[in-house]
Structure formats: structure tokens, C-alpha cells
Design a protein around this motif. Structure first.
Motif: not given
Length: 521
Positions: A117-119, A49-71
């Protein structure tokens, strides 16, 4: 650019190459929500169901807070704040006309995501700018950090995954800032560049014609590796927890839709029992996906009172040890809570991490997940729950009594304490640094204070320290070990005792990653 712990160097910068082989794990079936595609070695999820008024592009990565050490504390939060500021700048979409795309940034324990998201012209312009930032990481100096997400039971998470940015969020400390902090964030941005092939990722769009758009037509230099499992001891355990936190229990299950729905069932079972016990309290359900395990924690709202050991044991006995059959109607109601947005979320977490899993929950799958939850329960350590260590074989995360060591008195009376947590003495054993508070009594003539006995102490394992945090206002150093235990050392008192200072330095406190107490930007 420095290596920065990611293995980044000019030698492995993106170059043209053949598309790498696809992941051996098939993407999860998302049903009518969307479909999967692949272009130039990159995974794409095309939403229906693409929205002709609101285009979406996104990127998700296999990196999160559990991968960030204290340093590297705050590197990802600073990067997310900077990317949001950069990507939502006004973009010219016509003669004398500008549009500002809507940019959402998500920083989870095991995933980082950007949604634009947007025009159409504005979204494509921001997407092009994102590719430019990957190619030449340059971030604004004054962008605010993404706000931290606080967890219900940080010390319990440490028993699963150690100490990372994920469970340091509730502490008022921050990592390197200024140019040093910006450097860490720039290194992380370069590390995430999909064209480098260093981090698994998934792109999303609601327009199938944009699969492979712009810079995503460049293939990665290699197939991104799948991260190894995080250490997860799934045996039942008893873990220290302040009574005011209201924690009832936590547990783990296999990631996917069934575990998510099973969490709602467990929440209903516990809440119903607490109601029958006369506790009119709101019960929260927190869930965290740690790639190889779905972690869930159930805790009372912090304004709804304390939870005693008797109540915790009553819940354990009724819901975990001797559960009644779960009504079909309860499972069906929980299944109704799982909709298209949950399908997309679970599919993204599974695909970005390279794990197999189900995003179409079933009643049988929910029952299996409930069995896994019951078999991996962690309870707050209380006088009433501690017998489970012998009776049911629960692991006991408590103090290990280590003999030996000298007690080094820091002052000559309780009047010198600067706050409730100020220790009266330090004791060093073979593996521990203990900070004691004493019961003081006045004796003799003239009357003088004398320490009578220890009223309790905090301790850390000095062979497993992960961070040292300095408070510039009160001038104390807080040491943190890999189970999130902490001790405070008031440095003027330590410096006045050369032997104590030398022994602490021999144990490597200055070689630890440094944090600073204070307001988080």
C-alpha cells in the motif's frame, strides 16, 4: 532447483497457455464491500471506495503454517521476512524523489498474504519486483524471520492436524538455517508463483483498472488444485493440558461468518459464568481457520490464575451439556462486531481454499454454529473431567499403558539430574519410549541411593515420531511424536549404554527431520 517436496522442476515452469477453467465453487457474496473479477485465470477481489492517494495491491495464497511439516520448519517465516524486506525498499517515483511502500505480511495457519500500500508509483514498482522474485527466486541472506504466533493449546491442535509449524511455534526450536534454510524458502517462493498454477490464490486491489496488471496478465499453466481436507476428528474429547495454560475448552464449526460470531457468543456465555463463580478473569477467544473447520479455543489470560477441573466441569455442564436458551440481545451484540474487514478476511480464506461458505452472518446461522461448537467440544483432561469418557463417550487422549520392556537406569542418584526434566531411566516398550523420574531412597551401609518407585514419566510413540531436536548447550535430544508428546534423552548417558543407543537408532531417530534449540532469528 531441487524438487523440495513441492513437485517443482524446470519441466513445469510457467509457459504461455490458455486461461484455465474457473473454480467450480462460486466466490462468496461480499455485498457492498467489493466485487469479484477474473483475469487470465486469476481471481481478483476489487474493494469498493478506491483511495486516490493510497493504492492497494495484495496477493493471498492457499498455503499456511499447517502445510509446513517439521522438515521445513521456518521456511515460510523466513520467506515472509525476506519478502517484506525486499518489497519495502525505496522506489523512485519522480526526479530525485523516492517513496517507500507499506508492506504487510500475514502468515496464518492456512493462508499467506502480502499487502502493498502507498503511493501509486511505489506500489506498482514493488508489485513488479514481486513478479521478478517469483520468476527468479532470490532472497536476502540476513532478513529476520517473521515472528511466530503462539497458540493457546498446541497439543489440542495436534489432535486435529498433527504436528506442523503451526503448533511448533511455542517451542524454542528452529529448522534448517543458513544456505539450507534459504533454499527451502526459495523453493516455497517458486511453489507459490501464481503463474505455475500449483497453489490457489486471490489478488486484491482498490483500483478496478489494475485487474490483470503486469505479470498477473500471464495465465497459470493449470488450474490450481484444491487442497484435500485436513484430518479433523470432530467428536468430543479430553486432551492433556497443563493447568497453568488456563484453557477452558475448544471446539470446531463450519468455516464462515456464522462460526466467527458464534465464538463471541460462546466467549460471553463462559465469561459471564466465570464471573458468577467469583473468578475475575479475562477470557480470551482464539480462532483458527483450518480450511474445512473453524477452530476456536477459550482460555484465561495467563496472568489471571489457574483453572481447576471443577471450574472446567461447571462450564461444561452449564454451557455445553445443559445450556440455557441464548438471549437474542446477546446474539445481536455479537453480530454488530462483524464488519467489513471481517467480511474481507472470511471471503479471502474461503476463496483461496476453494471452499464454499457464508460471509454474511445471521442470527439463525449463529445458532447453528453454536450447536456445532457444543457437539465438538474438547476439554482439558482433569480428574473431574475424565468420567465424561464413560458417561458421554468423550475420546480420551491419555497414556496407553503398554506392558513389558526393560527399565534402563541412567545414573545412580538424584544428584546427577541437570534440571527438573532430566530423566533417571529410560524404558522401551514395543511402541513407546518412556523417560522416568524416580523417588530415590538411601539404604544400606555405606549409604547409597536406590530408586524406590517411578514418580511419573513422559513418553512418545516411537512408531509415530515426527522430529528430533538437539540442544547444543545441554546436549540432549528431544523426540517429538505426532501428538506433540516429547521426551528428552541426554546423549552422553545414552552413548554410554550401547544397547540402549542401538535400539533407539533401530527405531529411526537419526532419520527424523532435525531441529535445533536456541534463539529464533
Amino acid at each position: 532447483m531441487s524438487d523440495g517436496g513441492y513437485g517443482i522442476s524446470p519441466a513445469n515452469a510457467p509457459t504461455a497457455s490458455a486461461s484455465p477453467a474457473p473454480s467450480p465453487v462460486a466466490p462468496p457474496d461480499v455485498g457492498d464491500v467489493g466485487s469479484w473479477a477474473s483475469a487470465a485465470g486469476h481471481d481478483w477481489l476489487v474493494l469498493a471506495d478506491p483511495d486516490p492517494e493510497q493504492l492497494l495491491l495484495a496477493a493471498y495464497f492457499d498455503y499456511g503454517l499447517v502445510d509446513e511439516p517439521p522438515a521445513r520448519l521456518d521456511a515460510a517465516a523466513r520467506l515472509c521476512g525476506a519478502l517484506r524486506a525486499e518489497l519495502q525498499r525505496p522506489i523512485e517515483v519522480g526526479v530525485g524523489e523516492v517513496s517507500v511502500p507499506e508492506v504487510a505480511v500475514e502468515l496464518e495457519p492456512s493462508m499467506l498474504g502480502l499487502r502493498i500500500r502507498g503511493r501509486r508509483a511505489a506500489v506498482l514498482g514493488a508489485w513488479t519486483h514481486l513478479g521478478e522474485l517469483f520468476a527468479r527466486p532470490d532472497l536476502p541472506a540476513n532478513a529476520p524471520l517473521l515472528p511466530r504466533q503462539v497458540n493457546a493449546w498446541d497439543r489440542d491442535l495436534a489432535t486435529h492436524a498433527g504436528v506442523t509449524a503451526m503448533n511448533l511455534a511455542d517451542m524454542p526450536i528452529h529448522g534448517p538455517d543458513g544456505e539450507a534454510g534459504r533454499l527451502l524458502s526459495r523453493e516455497l517462493l517458486a511453489h507459490l508463483d501464481p503463474r505455475r498454477g500449483e497453489v490457489r490464490h486471490v489478488f486484491i486491489t482498490n483500483d478496478p483498472t489494475l485487474v490483470g496488471v503486469g505479470w498477473t496478465a500471464d495465465p497459470p499453466t493449470a488450474a490450481p488444485p484444491t487442497r484435500p481436507p485436513v484430518y479433523l476428528d470432530r467428536r468430543p474429547a479430553l486432551v492433556l493440558c497443563p493447568p497453568d495454560d488456563g484453557v477452558v475448552l475448544s471446539a470446531t464449526a463450519t468455516p464462515g461468518a456464522d462460526a466467527y460470531v458464534a465464538g463471541f457468543v460462546m466467549q460471553s456465555l463462559i465469561a459471564d459464568l466465570l464471573d458468577r463463580m467469583g473468578m475475575q478473569a479475562r477470557l480470551g477467544y482464539e480462532f483458527i481457520t483450518l480450511r474445512d473447520a473453524f477452530y476456536c479455543c477459550f482460555a484465561l489470560n495467563t496472568n489471571d490464575g489457574r483453572l481447576g477441573g471443577e471450574e472446567v466441569m461447571a462450564v461444561h455442564d452449564a454451557v455445553v451439556a445443559r445450556p440455557q436458551p441464548v438471549p437474542e440481545a446477546l446474539i445481536e451484540r455479537a453480530l454488530e462486531l462483524y464488519g467489513p474487514s471481517e467480511t474481507v478476511d472470511d471471503a479471502l480464506r474461503l476463496r483461496t481454499s476453494g471452499r464454499a461458505g457464508n460471509v454474511q452472518p445471521t442470527a439463525d446461522g449463529v445458532r447453528r454454529a453454536l450447536a456445532q461448537i457444543r457437539a465438538s467440544v474438547h476439554l482439558p483432561l482433569r480428574d473431574q473431567t475424565e468420567p465424561l469418557a464413560k458417561q458421554a463417550g468423550y475420546l480420551l487422549w491419555k497414556h496407553i499403558d503398554e506392558p513389558g520392556g526393560d527399565v534402563i537406569l541412567l545414573h545412580d542418584g538424584p544428584q546427577h539430574r541437570r534440571d527438573d526434566g532430566h530423566p533417571d531411566a529410560i524404558k522401551l516398550t514395543a511402541h513407546q519410549i518412556q523417560a522416568h523420574q524416580f523417588k530415590w531412597e538411601q539404604r544400606g551401609l555405606p549409604r547409597r541411593w536406590h530408586p524406590d518407585h517411578s514418580m511419573g514419566y513422559r513418553w512418545v510413540d516411537s512408531t509415530r515420531l515426527v522430529m528430533a531436536c538437539y540442544d547444543p548447550s545441554d546436549q540432549y535430544l528431544e523426540l517429538i511424536d505426532d501428538r506433540l508428546r516429547t521426551v528428552n534423552l541426554y546423549w552422553d548417558e545414552v552413548a554410554a549404554r550401547p544397547g540402549l543407543r542401538a535400539e533407539l537408532e533401530r527405531r529411526g531417530i537419526w532419520r527424523l527431520p532435525r531441529g535445533t534449540f536456541g534463539l529464533i532469528q
